[in-house]
Scaffold this motif. Structure first.
Motif, mmCIF file in Angstrom:
data_model
loop_
_atom_site.group_PDB
_atom_site.id
_atom_site.type_symbol
_atom_site.label_atom_id
_atom_site.label_comp_id
_atom_site.label_asym_id
_atom_site.label_seq_id
_atom_site.Cartn_x
_atom_site.Cartn_y
_atom_site.Cartn_z
ATOM 1 N N PHE A 72 -8.700 7.569 -9.606
ATOM 2 C CA PHE A 72 -9.411 8.825 -9.796
ATOM 3 C C PHE A 72 -8.562 10.012 -9.351
ATOM 4 C CE2 PHE A 72 -12.279 12.246 -8.457
ATOM 5 C CZ PHE A 72 -13.000 12.424 -9.632
ATOM 6 N N GLY A 73 -8.408 10.987 -10.240
ATOM 7 C CA GLY A 73 -7.670 12.198 -9.916
ATOM 8 C C GLY A 73 -6.167 12.084 -10.039
ATOM 9 N N LYS A 74 -5.663 10.900 -10.344
ATOM 10 C CA LYS A 74 -4.214 10.726 -10.455
ATOM 11 C C LYS A 74 -3.721 11.145 -11.842
ATOM 12 C CE LYS A 74 -3.083 7.088 -7.115
ATOM 13 N NZ LYS A 74 -4.329 6.964 -6.370
ATOM 14 N N LYS A 75 -2.582 11.771 -11.870
ATOM 15 C CA LYS A 75 -1.924 12.099 -13.134
ATOM 16 C C LYS A 75 -1.254 10.838 -13.668
ATOM 17 C CE LYS A 75 -1.073 16.884 -11.714
ATOM 18 N NZ LYS A 75 -1.832 16.761 -10.449
ATOM 19 N N PRO A 76 -1.035 10.754 -14.986
ATOM 20 C CA PRO A 76 -0.461 9.531 -15.560
ATOM 21 C C PRO A 76 0.807 9.061 -14.860
ATOM 22 C CG PRO A 76 -1.201 10.979 -17.307
ATOM 23 C CD PRO A 76 -1.357 11.748 -16.025
ATOM 24 N N TRP A 77 1.670 9.983 -14.459
ATOM 25 C CA TRP A 77 2.933 9.582 -13.826
ATOM 26 C C TRP A 77 2.760 9.203 -12.357
ATOM 27 C CZ3 TRP A 77 1.902 14.380 -15.933
ATOM 28 C CH2 TRP A 77 1.680 15.426 -15.027
ATOM 29 N N GLU A 78 1.544 9.385 -11.844
ATOM 30 C CA GLU A 78 1.269 9.003 -10.463
ATOM 31 C C GLU A 78 0.621 7.629 -10.349
ATOM 32 O OE1 GLU A 78 0.395 13.434 -8.552
ATOM 33 O OE2 GLU A 78 -1.268 12.298 -9.430
ATOM 34 N N VAL A 79 0.251 7.038 -11.488
ATOM 35 C CA VAL A 79 -0.402 5.731 -11.485
ATOM 36 C C VAL A 79 0.624 4.656 -11.111
ATOM 37 C CG1 VAL A 79 -1.589 4.004 -12.891
ATOM 38 C CG2 VAL A 79 -2.111 6.442 -13.189
ATOM 39 N N PRO A 80 0.371 3.881 -10.051
ATOM 40 C CA PRO A 80 1.373 2.924 -9.540
ATOM 41 C C PRO A 80 1.372 1.588 -10.265
ATOM 42 C CG PRO A 80 -0.543 2.880 -8.127
ATOM 43 C CD PRO A 80 -0.828 3.906 -9.200
ATOM 44 N N GLN B 76 0.794 -1.219 0.000
ATOM 45 C CA GLN B 76 0.000 0.000 0.000
ATOM 46 C C GLN B 76 0.833 1.278 0.000
ATOM 47 O OE1 GLN B 76 1.012 -1.468 2.599
ATOM 48 N NE2 GLN B 76 0.978 -0.192 4.437
ATOM 49 N N LYS B 77 2.167 1.141 0.172
ATOM 50 C CA LYS B 77 3.022 2.326 0.264
ATOM 51 C C LYS B 77 3.178 3.012 -1.104
ATOM 52 C CE LYS B 77 3.988 1.754 4.644
ATOM 53 N NZ LYS B 77 5.267 1.181 5.072
ATOM 54 N N PRO B 78 3.503 4.298 -1.110
ATOM 55 C CA PRO B 78 3.651 5.025 -2.377
ATOM 56 C C PRO B 78 4.655 4.396 -3.344
ATOM 57 C CG PRO B 78 3.545 6.571 -0.558
ATOM 58 C CD PRO B 78 3.624 5.199 0.059
ATOM 59 N N ASN C 232 -19.595 -4.582 -4.847
ATOM 60 C CA ASN C 232 -19.758 -3.566 -3.791
ATOM 61 C C ASN C 232 -18.627 -3.620 -2.771
ATOM 62 O OD1 ASN C 232 -21.230 -1.349 -2.789
ATOM 63 N ND2 ASN C 232 -22.233 -2.618 -1.238
ATOM 64 N N LEU C 233 -17.417 -3.884 -3.266
ATOM 65 C CA LEU C 233 -16.231 -3.925 -2.425
ATOM 66 C C LEU C 233 -15.402 -2.658 -2.646
ATOM 67 C CD1 LEU C 233 -15.152 -7.637 -3.033
ATOM 68 C CD2 LEU C 233 -16.321 -6.713 -1.015
ATOM 69 N N PRO C 234 -14.718 -2.165 -1.621
ATOM 70 C CA PRO C 234 -13.913 -0.942 -1.774
ATOM 71 C C PRO C 234 -12.707 -1.169 -2.665
ATOM 72 C CG PRO C 234 -13.561 -1.923 0.380
ATOM 73 C CD PRO C 234 -14.691 -2.684 -0.232
ATOM 74 N N LEU C 235 -12.324 -0.135 -3.389
ATOM 75 C CA LEU C 235 -11.133 -0.213 -4.217
ATOM 76 C C LEU C 235 -9.890 -0.008 -3.360
ATOM 77 C CD1 LEU C 235 -11.948 1.909 -7.422
ATOM 78 C CD2 LEU C 235 -11.800 -0.579 -7.241
ATOM 79 N N PRO C 236 -8.917 -0.909 -3.438
ATOM 80 C CA PRO C 236 -7.639 -0.654 -2.764
ATOM 81 C C PRO C 236 -6.989 0.584 -3.383
ATOM 82 C CG PRO C 236 -7.816 -2.946 -3.489
ATOM 83 C CD PRO C 236 -8.933 -2.205 -4.132
ATOM 84 N N GLY C 237 -6.146 1.233 -2.619
ATOM 85 C CA GLY C 237 -5.508 2.446 -3.112
ATOM 86 C C GLY C 237 -4.780 2.269 -4.430
ATOM 87 N N LYS C 238 -4.173 1.108 -4.642
ATOM 88 C CA LYS C 238 -3.400 0.867 -5.858
ATOM 89 C C LYS C 238 -4.278 0.715 -7.105
ATOM 90 C CE LYS C 238 0.577 1.136 -3.944
ATOM 91 N NZ LYS C 238 1.447 2.301 -4.226
ATOM 92 N N LEU C 239 -5.586 0.581 -6.920
ATOM 93 C CA LEU C 239 -6.493 0.460 -8.064
ATOM 94 C C LEU C 239 -7.432 1.661 -8.187
ATOM 95 C CD1 LEU C 239 -7.427 -3.322 -7.777
ATOM 96 C CD2 LEU C 239 -5.905 -2.262 -9.456
ATOM 97 N N ASP C 240 -7.376 2.568 -7.226
ATOM 98 C CA ASP C 240 -8.215 3.766 -7.255
ATOM 99 C C ASP C 240 -7.432 4.884 -7.933
ATOM 100 O OD1 ASP C 240 -9.980 5.809 -6.897
ATOM 101 O OD2 ASP C 240 -10.080 5.657 -4.714
#
Length: 237
Positions: free
Chosen positions: A144-152, A107-109, A134-142
């Motif tokens: 929304f709002g991320k710039k292309p270079w921020e996608v992990p 989950q780390k950056p 109806n399950l929450p998205l883990p941070g690595k798959l969410d």
């Protein structure tokens, strides 16, 4: 830049999917019509919607995930190992278990997810099926709002494109040209549906999926110009 990545920060993965139902006739009338509309462009006049249904697993709206295999590197006292495990069976549970792994260990950056054609298939497919359940998205798959270079996300297909965005190379071809043992030893993607629904041999599919994960890791090693993994370095957990 790929040489600067810490291999222990990457989770390699692959998914296998099948149509949500064994046969077209099992769908409700509404779902049949929706499938007919969705598949119209791909099947054109060559197939009926029913004849084309064995390919429904490609679309998250009409398919389901039957296994997610993951692999990760561990280094200890200059010894290298690559550990592989698989979440399999009932879709909602395997999605929960996979999400728990992401949220507890990746989950780390600096953590990355890596797959072949993952940006077009694996990552969005998992995200869509999570939302459907109806399950929450883990941070690595969410994203929304991320710039292309921020996608992990790391994609071996994208790495091999070297900026040639119209180019497509299958994992089978890529491993062949790079001198990596082929992951397609028993079945290939076109056979997964029948092996699951007719042969009922999920174990064969899991083995196939895990070989793909290993192959993806080997591609990354090759592109870093490092030694490929040996059988003695691969551990099933």
């Amino acid at each position: 830049m790929i040489h600067k990545l810490n291999l222990e920060h990457i989770l390699f993965l692959d998914i296998e999917t099948v149509p949500e139902e064994k046969t077209f006739s099992s769908l409700t009338e509404e779902r049949k019509k929706l499938w007919e509309d969705k598949s119209k462009y791909q099947r054109k006049e060559e197939f009926t919607a029913e004849e084309f249904y064995d390919r429904a697993g490609i679309w998250a709206e009409f398919g389901k995930i039957i296994c997610i295999s993951v692999g990760f590197f561990k280094f200890k006292n200059d010894l290298r190992s690559f550990r592989i495990t698989t979440f399999q069976g009932e879709e909602e549970k395997l999605l929960r278990d996979f999400s728990l792994l992401l949220e507890s260990h990746f989950q780390k950056p600096h953590h990355l997810l890596c797959a072949h054609n993952g940006k077009e298939f694996d990552f969005p497919y998992i995200a869509r099926r999570l939302i459907i359940h109806n399950l929450p998205l883990p941070g690595k798959l969410d994203l929304f709002g991320k710039k292309p270079w921020e996608v992990p996300h790391l994609d071996t297909l994208e790495l091999w494109k070297f900026g040639d965005y119209k180019h497509y190379t299958s994992l089978k071809l890529l491993t062949n040209v790079l001198g990596i043992p082929s992951p397609k030893q028993d079945i290939d993607g076109s056979e997964v549906r029948d092996v699951y629904y007719i042969d009922r041999q999920l174990g064969r599919i899991v083995s196939y999926c895990e070989r793909d994960v290993l192959a993806i890791a080997q591609v990354v090693l090759k592109m870093r110009q490092e030694e490929l993994l040996l059988e003695t370095e691969i551990v099933s957990v």
